[in-house]
Design a protein around this motif. Sequence first.
Motif, PDB file in Angstrom:
ATOM      1  N   ALA A  87       0.837  -1.207   0.000  1.00  0.00           N
ATOM      2  CA  ALA A  87       0.000   0.000   0.000  1.00  0.00           C
ATOM      3  C   ALA A  87       0.871   1.256   0.000  1.00  0.00           C
ATOM      4  N   GLU A  88       1.971   1.234   0.732  1.00  0.00           N
ATOM      5  CA  GLU A  88       2.848   2.405   0.788  1.00  0.00           C
ATOM      6  C   GLU A  88       3.467   2.700  -0.576  1.00  0.00           C
ATOM      7  N   VAL A  89       3.993   1.675  -1.220  1.00  0.00           N
ATOM      8  CA  VAL A  89       4.588   1.851  -2.543  1.00  0.00           C
ATOM      9  C   VAL A  89       3.521   2.315  -3.537  1.00  0.00           C
ATOM     10  N   GLY A  90       2.350   1.697  -3.475  1.00  0.00           N
ATOM     11  CA  GLY A  90       1.265   2.050  -4.386  1.00  0.00           C
ATOM     12  C   GLY A  90       0.744   3.453  -4.165  1.00  0.00           C
ATOM     13  N   ALA A  91       0.539   3.825  -2.905  1.00  0.00           N
ATOM     14  CA  ALA A  91       0.031   5.166  -2.600  1.00  0.00           C
ATOM     15  C   ALA A  91       1.031   6.230  -3.029  1.00  0.00           C
ATOM     16  N   TRP A  92       2.322   5.976  -2.814  1.00  0.00           N
ATOM     17  CA  TRP A  92       3.342   6.913  -3.271  1.00  0.00           C
ATOM     18  C   TRP A  92       3.249   7.078  -4.789  1.00  0.00           C
ATOM     19  N   ALA A  93       3.091   5.963  -5.513  1.00  0.00           N
ATOM     20  CA  ALA A  93       2.990   6.020  -6.972  1.00  0.00           C
ATOM     21  C   ALA A  93       1.744   6.786  -7.414  1.00  0.00           C
ATOM     22  N   VAL A  94       0.633   6.587  -6.710  1.00  0.00           N
ATOM     23  CA  VAL A  94      -0.599   7.312  -7.049  1.00  0.00           C
ATOM     24  C   VAL A  94      -0.405   8.805  -6.821  1.00  0.00           C
ATOM     25  N   LEU A  95       0.152   9.189  -5.676  1.00  0.00           N
ATOM     26  CA  LEU A  95       0.354  10.612  -5.383  1.00  0.00           C
ATOM     27  C   LEU A  95       1.328  11.249  -6.378  1.00  0.00           C
ATOM     28  N   THR A  96       2.368  10.526  -6.750  1.00  0.00           N
ATOM     29  CA  THR A  96       3.332  11.048  -7.711  1.00  0.00           C
ATOM     30  C   THR A  96       2.674  11.229  -9.079  1.00  0.00           C
ATOM     31  N   THR A  97       1.840  10.285  -9.462  1.00  0.00           N
ATOM     32  CA  THR A  97       1.139  10.377 -10.743  1.00  0.00           C
ATOM     33  C   THR A  97       0.099  11.493 -10.703  1.00  0.00           C
ATOM     34  N   LEU A  98      -0.574  11.642  -9.563  1.00  0.00           N
ATOM     35  CA  LEU A  98      -1.527  12.749  -9.403  1.00  0.00           C
ATOM     36  C   LEU A  98      -0.827  14.088  -9.598  1.00  0.00           C
ATOM     37  N   ARG A  99       0.374  14.205  -9.050  1.00  0.00           N
ATOM     38  CA  ARG A  99       1.129  15.452  -9.159  1.00  0.00           C
ATOM     39  C   ARG A  99       1.339  15.833 -10.612  1.00  0.00           C
ATOM     40  N   GLU A 100       1.508  14.830 -11.485  1.00  0.00           N
ATOM     41  CA  GLU A 100       1.699  15.100 -12.912  1.00  0.00           C
ATOM     42  C   GLU A 100       0.382  15.317 -13.644  1.00  0.00           C
ATOM     43  N   ALA A 101      -0.722  14.797 -13.100  1.00  0.00           N
ATOM     44  CA  ALA A 101      -2.007  14.817 -13.802  1.00  0.00           C
ATOM     45  C   ALA A 101      -2.819  16.086 -13.557  1.00  0.00           C
ATOM     46  N   VAL A 102      -2.519  16.797 -12.468  1.00  0.00           N
ATOM     47  CA  VAL A 102      -3.292  17.998 -12.139  1.00  0.00           C
ATOM     48  C   VAL A 102      -2.352  19.201 -12.108  1.00  0.00           C
ATOM     49  N   THR A 103      -2.932  20.383 -12.011  1.00  0.00           N
ATOM     50  CA  THR A 103      -2.107  21.586 -11.968  1.00  0.00           C
ATOM     51  C   THR A 103      -1.290  21.634 -10.679  1.00  0.00           C
ATOM     52  N   VAL A 104      -0.206  22.379 -10.719  1.00  0.00           N
ATOM     53  CA  VAL A 104       0.636  22.529  -9.530  1.00  0.00           C
ATOM     54  C   VAL A 104      -0.187  23.124  -8.383  1.00  0.00           C
ATOM     55  N   GLY A 105      -1.010  24.125  -8.678  1.00  0.00           N
ATOM     56  CA  GLY A 105      -1.830  24.753  -7.640  1.00  0.00           C
ATOM     57  C   GLY A 105      -2.794  23.780  -6.999  1.00  0.00           C
ATOM     58  N   GLU A 106      -3.421  22.933  -7.807  1.00  0.00           N
ATOM     59  CA  GLU A 106      -4.364  21.955  -7.272  1.00  0.00           C
ATOM     60  C   GLU A 106      -3.657  20.928  -6.404  1.00  0.00           C
ATOM     61  N   PHE A 107      -2.489  20.469  -6.854  1.00  0.00           N
ATOM     62  CA  PHE A 107      -1.743  19.493  -6.059  1.00  0.00           C
ATOM     63  C   PHE A 107      -1.298  20.126  -4.743  1.00  0.00           C
ATOM     64  N   HIS A 108      -0.887  21.382  -4.799  1.00  0.00           N
ATOM     65  CA  HIS A 108      -0.477  22.098  -3.590  1.00  0.00           C
ATOM     66  C   HIS A 108      -1.654  22.183  -2.615  1.00  0.00           C
ATOM     67  N   ASP A 109      -2.850  22.490  -3.132  1.00  0.00           N
ATOM     68  CA  ASP A 109      -4.046  22.567  -2.276  1.00  0.00           C
ATOM     69  C   ASP A 109      -4.343  21.219  -1.625  1.00  0.00           C
ATOM     70  N   LEU A 110      -4.170  20.140  -2.383  1.00  0.00           N
ATOM     71  CA  LEU A 110      -4.399  18.793  -1.843  1.00  0.00           C
ATOM     72  C   LEU A 110      -3.417  18.504  -0.717  1.00  0.00           C
ATOM     73  N   VAL A 111      -2.137  18.701  -0.984  1.00  0.00           N
ATOM     74  CA  VAL A 111      -1.098  18.398   0.002  1.00  0.00           C
ATOM     75  C   VAL A 111      -1.269  19.240   1.265  1.00  0.00           C
ATOM     76  N   ALA A 112      -1.739  20.477   1.112  1.00  0.00           N
ATOM     77  CA  ALA A 112      -1.932  21.356   2.265  1.00  0.00           C
ATOM     78  C   ALA A 112      -2.958  20.796   3.246  1.00  0.00           C
ATOM     79  N   GLN A 113      -3.850  19.934   2.782  1.00  0.00           N
ATOM     80  CA  GLN A 113      -4.870  19.361   3.661  1.00  0.00           C
ATOM     81  C   GLN A 113      -4.458  18.016   4.260  1.00  0.00           C
ATOM     82  N   LEU A 114      -3.286  17.514   3.885  1.00  0.00           N
ATOM     83  CA  LEU A 114      -2.827  16.234   4.417  1.00  0.00           C
ATOM     84  C   LEU A 114      -1.960  16.457   5.648  1.00  0.00           C
ATOM     85  N   PRO A 115      -1.984  15.511   6.590  1.00  0.00           N
ATOM     86  CA  PRO A 115      -1.142  15.640   7.787  1.00  0.00           C
ATOM     87  C   PRO A 115       0.344  15.682   7.425  1.00  0.00           C
ATOM     88  N   LYS A 116       1.132  16.194   8.324  1.00  0.00           N
ATOM     89  CA  LYS A 116       2.572  16.370   8.098  1.00  0.00           C
ATOM     90  C   LYS A 116       3.278  15.068   7.720  1.00  0.00           C
TER      91      LYS A 116
END
Length: 132
Positions: A87-116
């Motif tokens: 799950a860790e390897v897969g989730a990292w791959a999903v988040l990395t792919t998401l970063r490429e699939a959406v705008t930088v601003g949108e990805f930044h907004d997503l990450v801002a809502q995740l815990p540290k």
Amino acid sequence: MRFPRFVEAVSRRSELPIEQAATITRATLQTLAERVTGDEADDLAAQLPDELSAYLAAPGGDGGQTGGAVEFLYRVANRAAVDPAVAEVGAWAVLTTLREAVTVGEFHDLVAQLPKGFDAMVDPIPRPPYGG
């Protein structure tokens, strides 16, 4: 980015079979939807193909889920029926792919809502070059 390309990218990054990459993609997006506000899930979904955006329509996505990255990974593992290391390897791959699939601003907004604790799972967000 179309759904098959997204899953292929997750599979390549995680070195998991396509079917498992698709399952982990679904589980990761559903778990993300529980972690962020409904508005943020909608904003993210608007930039993804329908097959992916449907996974972000989780009930109760109010950003109220507690717990850090470890709990997130256990939820993904449970949903995908894999062990937490996969799950860790897969989730990292999903988040990395998401970063490429959406705008930088949108990805930044997503990450801002995740815990540290998610910092280790998310590659640094590219900064625009400063010209002079």
